[in-house]
Every structure is written in C-alpha cells, then in structure tokens.
Design a protein around this motif. Sequence first.
Motif, PDB file in Angstrom:
ATOM      1  N   ARG A  72      34.607  -5.472  25.171  1.00 54.11           N
ATOM      2  CA  ARG A  72      34.211  -4.406  24.252  1.00 54.11           C
ATOM      3  C   ARG A  72      34.993  -3.137  24.547  1.00 54.11           C
ATOM      4  NH1 ARG A  72      27.864  -3.938  25.021  1.00 54.11           N
ATOM      5  NH2 ARG A  72      28.299  -2.102  23.792  1.00 54.11           N
ATOM      6  N   GLY A  73      35.691  -3.130  25.664  1.00 59.20           N
ATOM      7  CA  GLY A  73      36.417  -1.952  26.124  1.00 59.20           C
ATOM      8  C   GLY A  73      36.490  -1.984  27.639  1.00 59.20           C
ATOM      9  N   ALA A  74      36.833  -0.857  28.222  1.00 63.86           N
ATOM     10  CA  ALA A  74      37.000  -0.799  29.676  1.00 63.86           C
ATOM     11  C   ALA A  74      36.157   0.315  30.274  1.00 63.86           C
ATOM     12  CB  ALA A  74      38.458  -0.578  30.031  1.00 63.86           C
ATOM     13  N   VAL A  75      35.694   0.078  31.501  1.00 66.16           N
ATOM     14  CA  VAL A  75      34.982   1.074  32.291  1.00 66.16           C
ATOM     15  C   VAL A  75      35.771   1.239  33.580  1.00 66.16           C
ATOM     16  CG1 VAL A  75      32.857   1.592  33.543  1.00 66.16           C
ATOM     17  CG2 VAL A  75      32.752   0.450  31.325  1.00 66.16           C
ATOM     18  N   PHE A  76      36.104   2.493  33.921  1.00 63.21           N
ATOM     19  CA  PHE A  76      36.861   2.795  35.137  1.00 63.21           C
ATOM     20  C   PHE A  76      35.970   3.628  36.039  1.00 63.21           C
ATOM     21  CE2 PHE A  76      39.715   5.308  37.727  1.00 63.21           C
ATOM     22  CZ  PHE A  76      40.637   4.362  38.137  1.00 63.21           C
ATOM     23  N   LEU A  77      35.709   3.128  37.256  1.00 64.31           N
ATOM     24  CA  LEU A  77      34.823   3.821  38.184  1.00 64.31           C
ATOM     25  C   LEU A  77      35.562   4.198  39.466  1.00 64.31           C
ATOM     26  CD1 LEU A  77      31.680   1.538  37.845  1.00 64.31           C
ATOM     27  CD2 LEU A  77      32.077   3.740  36.760  1.00 64.31           C
ATOM     28  N   LEU A  78      35.221   5.362  39.996  1.00 63.56           N
ATOM     29  CA  LEU A  78      35.744   5.824  41.278  1.00 63.56           C
ATOM     30  C   LEU A  78      34.581   5.956  42.253  1.00 63.56           C
ATOM     31  CD1 LEU A  78      38.133   8.674  40.137  1.00 63.56           C
ATOM     32  CD2 LEU A  78      38.786   6.436  41.010  1.00 63.56           C
ATOM     33  N   HIS A  79      34.775   5.450  43.463  1.00 63.25           N
ATOM     34  CA  HIS A  79      33.717   5.571  44.460  1.00 63.25           C
ATOM     35  C   HIS A  79      33.731   6.976  45.063  1.00 63.25           C
ATOM     36  CE1 HIS A  79      36.644   5.282  47.723  1.00 63.25           C
ATOM     37  NE2 HIS A  79      37.174   4.239  47.111  1.00 63.25           N
ATOM     38  N   GLY A  80      32.652   7.306  45.753  1.00 58.93           N
ATOM     39  CA  GLY A  80      32.515   8.624  46.363  1.00 58.93           C
ATOM     40  C   GLY A  80      33.001   8.656  47.799  1.00 58.93           C
ATOM     41  N   PHE A  81      32.738   9.746  48.463  1.00 54.20           N
ATOM     42  CA  PHE A  81      33.129   9.979  49.856  1.00 54.20           C
ATOM     43  C   PHE A  81      32.479   8.940  50.768  1.00 54.20           C
ATOM     44  CE2 PHE A  81      32.448  12.215  53.922  1.00 54.20           C
ATOM     45  CZ  PHE A  81      33.778  12.407  54.259  1.00 54.20           C
ATOM     46  N   CYS A  82      33.264   8.398  51.677  1.00 51.09           N
ATOM     47  CA  CYS A  82      32.816   7.395  52.657  1.00 51.09           C
ATOM     48  C   CYS A  82      32.295   6.120  52.000  1.00 51.09           C
ATOM     49  CB  CYS A  82      31.766   7.966  53.588  1.00 51.09           C
ATOM     50  SG  CYS A  82      32.413   9.211  54.701  1.00 51.09           S
ATOM     51  N   GLN A  83      32.854   5.747  50.850  1.00 53.96           N
ATOM     52  CA  GLN A  83      32.486   4.512  50.181  1.00 53.96           C
ATOM     53  C   GLN A  83      33.752   3.725  49.877  1.00 53.96           C
ATOM     54  OE1 GLN A  83      30.391   6.055  46.763  1.00 53.96           O
ATOM     55  NE2 GLN A  83      28.433   5.945  47.811  1.00 53.96           N
ATOM     56  N   ASN A  84      33.576   2.518  49.354  1.00 52.69           N
ATOM     57  CA  ASN A  84      34.713   1.692  48.950  1.00 52.69           C
ATOM     58  C   ASN A  84      34.289   0.801  47.783  1.00 52.69           C
ATOM     59  OD1 ASN A  84      33.214  -0.382  50.058  1.00 52.69           O
ATOM     60  ND2 ASN A  84      34.405  -0.481  51.930  1.00 52.69           N
ATOM     61  N   MET A  85      35.041  -0.225  47.501  1.00 51.94           N
ATOM     62  CA  MET A  85      34.774  -1.109  46.378  1.00 51.94           C
ATOM     63  C   MET A  85      33.380  -1.737  46.441  1.00 51.94           C
ATOM     64  SD  MET A  85      35.646  -2.490  43.658  1.00 51.94           S
ATOM     65  CE  MET A  85      34.914  -3.809  42.765  1.00 51.94           C
ATOM     66  N   LEU A  86      32.848  -1.916  47.639  1.00 50.72           N
ATOM     67  CA  LEU A  86      31.530  -2.541  47.774  1.00 50.72           C
ATOM     68  C   LEU A  86      30.417  -1.683  47.193  1.00 50.72           C
ATOM     69  CD1 LEU A  86      31.816  -4.118  51.319  1.00 50.72           C
ATOM     70  CD2 LEU A  86      32.157  -5.183  49.090  1.00 50.72           C
ATOM     71  N   THR A  87      30.717  -0.438  46.871  1.00 49.81           N
ATOM     72  CA  THR A  87      29.746   0.403  46.183  1.00 49.81           C
ATOM     73  C   THR A  87      29.366  -0.220  44.845  1.00 49.81           C
ATOM     74  OG1 THR A  87      30.678   2.368  47.218  1.00 49.81           O
ATOM     75  CG2 THR A  87      29.398   2.717  45.205  1.00 49.81           C
ATOM     76  N   TRP A  88      30.316  -0.837  44.171  1.00 51.34           N
ATOM     77  CA  TRP A  88      30.093  -1.389  42.834  1.00 51.34           C
ATOM     78  C   TRP A  88      29.840  -2.889  42.841  1.00 51.34           C
ATOM     79  CZ3 TRP A  88      29.241   2.942  40.863  1.00 51.34           C
ATOM     80  CH2 TRP A  88      30.057   4.032  41.093  1.00 51.34           C
ATOM     81  N   HIS A  89      30.144  -3.549  43.957  1.00 52.39           N
ATOM     82  CA  HIS A  89      30.031  -5.012  43.992  1.00 52.39           C
ATOM     83  C   HIS A  89      29.534  -5.449  45.362  1.00 52.39           C
ATOM     84  CE1 HIS A  89      30.830  -9.141  42.943  1.00 52.39           C
ATOM     85  NE2 HIS A  89      31.537  -9.278  44.042  1.00 52.39           N
ATOM     86  N   ALA A  90      28.238  -5.660  45.474  1.00 49.05           N
ATOM     87  CA  ALA A  90      27.630  -6.147  46.712  1.00 49.05           C
ATOM     88  C   ALA A  90      27.038  -7.534  46.435  1.00 49.05           C
ATOM     89  CB  ALA A  90      26.544  -5.182  47.179  1.00 49.05           C
ATOM     90  N   PRO A  91      26.844  -8.354  47.474  1.00 53.46           N
ATOM     91  CA  PRO A  91      26.356  -9.721  47.252  1.00 53.46           C
ATOM     92  C   PRO A  91      25.018  -9.797  46.507  1.00 53.46           C
ATOM     93  CG  PRO A  91      27.159  -9.487  49.495  1.00 53.46           C
ATOM     94  CD  PRO A  91      27.167  -8.113  48.881  1.00 53.46           C
ATOM     95  N   GLN A  92      24.080  -8.917  46.794  1.00 51.77           N
ATOM     96  CA  GLN A  92      22.757  -8.977  46.176  1.00 51.77           C
ATOM     97  C   GLN A  92      22.676  -8.256  44.835  1.00 51.77           C
ATOM     98  OE1 GLN A  92      20.306 -10.877  47.346  1.00 51.77           O
ATOM     99  NE2 GLN A  92      21.745 -11.536  48.913  1.00 51.77           N
ATOM    100  N   ARG A  93      23.554  -7.298  44.623  1.00 56.16           N
ATOM    101  CA  ARG A  93      23.536  -6.538  43.368  1.00 56.16           C
ATOM    102  C   ARG A  93      24.966  -6.124  43.054  1.00 56.16           C
ATOM    103  NH1 ARG A  93      24.630  -1.840  45.380  1.00 56.16           N
ATOM    104  NH2 ARG A  93      23.875  -1.277  47.412  1.00 56.16           N
ATOM    105  N   SER A  94      25.390  -6.412  41.854  1.00 55.17           N
ATOM    106  CA  SER A  94      26.760  -6.108  41.482  1.00 55.17           C
ATOM    107  C   SER A  94      26.787  -5.389  40.137  1.00 55.17           C
ATOM    108  CB  SER A  94      27.600  -7.381  41.415  1.00 55.17           C
ATOM    109  OG  SER A  94      28.893  -7.072  40.943  1.00 55.17           O
TER     110      SER A  94
END
Length: 67
Positions: free
Chosen positions: A28-50
């Motif tokens: 439907r389109g694209a979503v571009f996300l940036l993580h915050g300070f002291c975070q990484n890609m796992l902010t948006w994609h964790a095993p229990q919640r993604s």
Amino acid sequence: MNRFLHEDLPTPDGQVISLSVLPAMKSRGAVFLLHGFCQNMLTWHAPQRSFADYLCQLGWDFYAAEL
C-alpha cells in the motif's frame, strides 16, 4: 514470519546507510522508521512482538535505518 532484506546505500559524501527492509505481499506504500538513542533494529522487530511484521500484515513495506 517474513525475512528481512538488508541494503547498504552509499551517500554522496561517501558514508553508508544500512537499511533493513521487509516488503509486504501487496504494498500500500512504505513506512520508514528510525530508532531512538541507545536502540537498534530490535526496537521494531522482537521475537514476541514485531511492529515490522504487523505493518507488513497491513500491507505496508517496512524500512528501518541502523544508525
């Protein structure tokens, strides 16, 4: 669960931006996300919640930069 694609994009000044990409089946389109300070890609994609998987289920292509 979907698999992430990884892209390294060079910038005009010689730096490289590392992107994690999760394309939706029917986009439907694209979503571009940036993580915050002291975070990484796992902010948006964790095993229990993604959040990345959730957006893809709704039909959005997911893009996240690793800073």
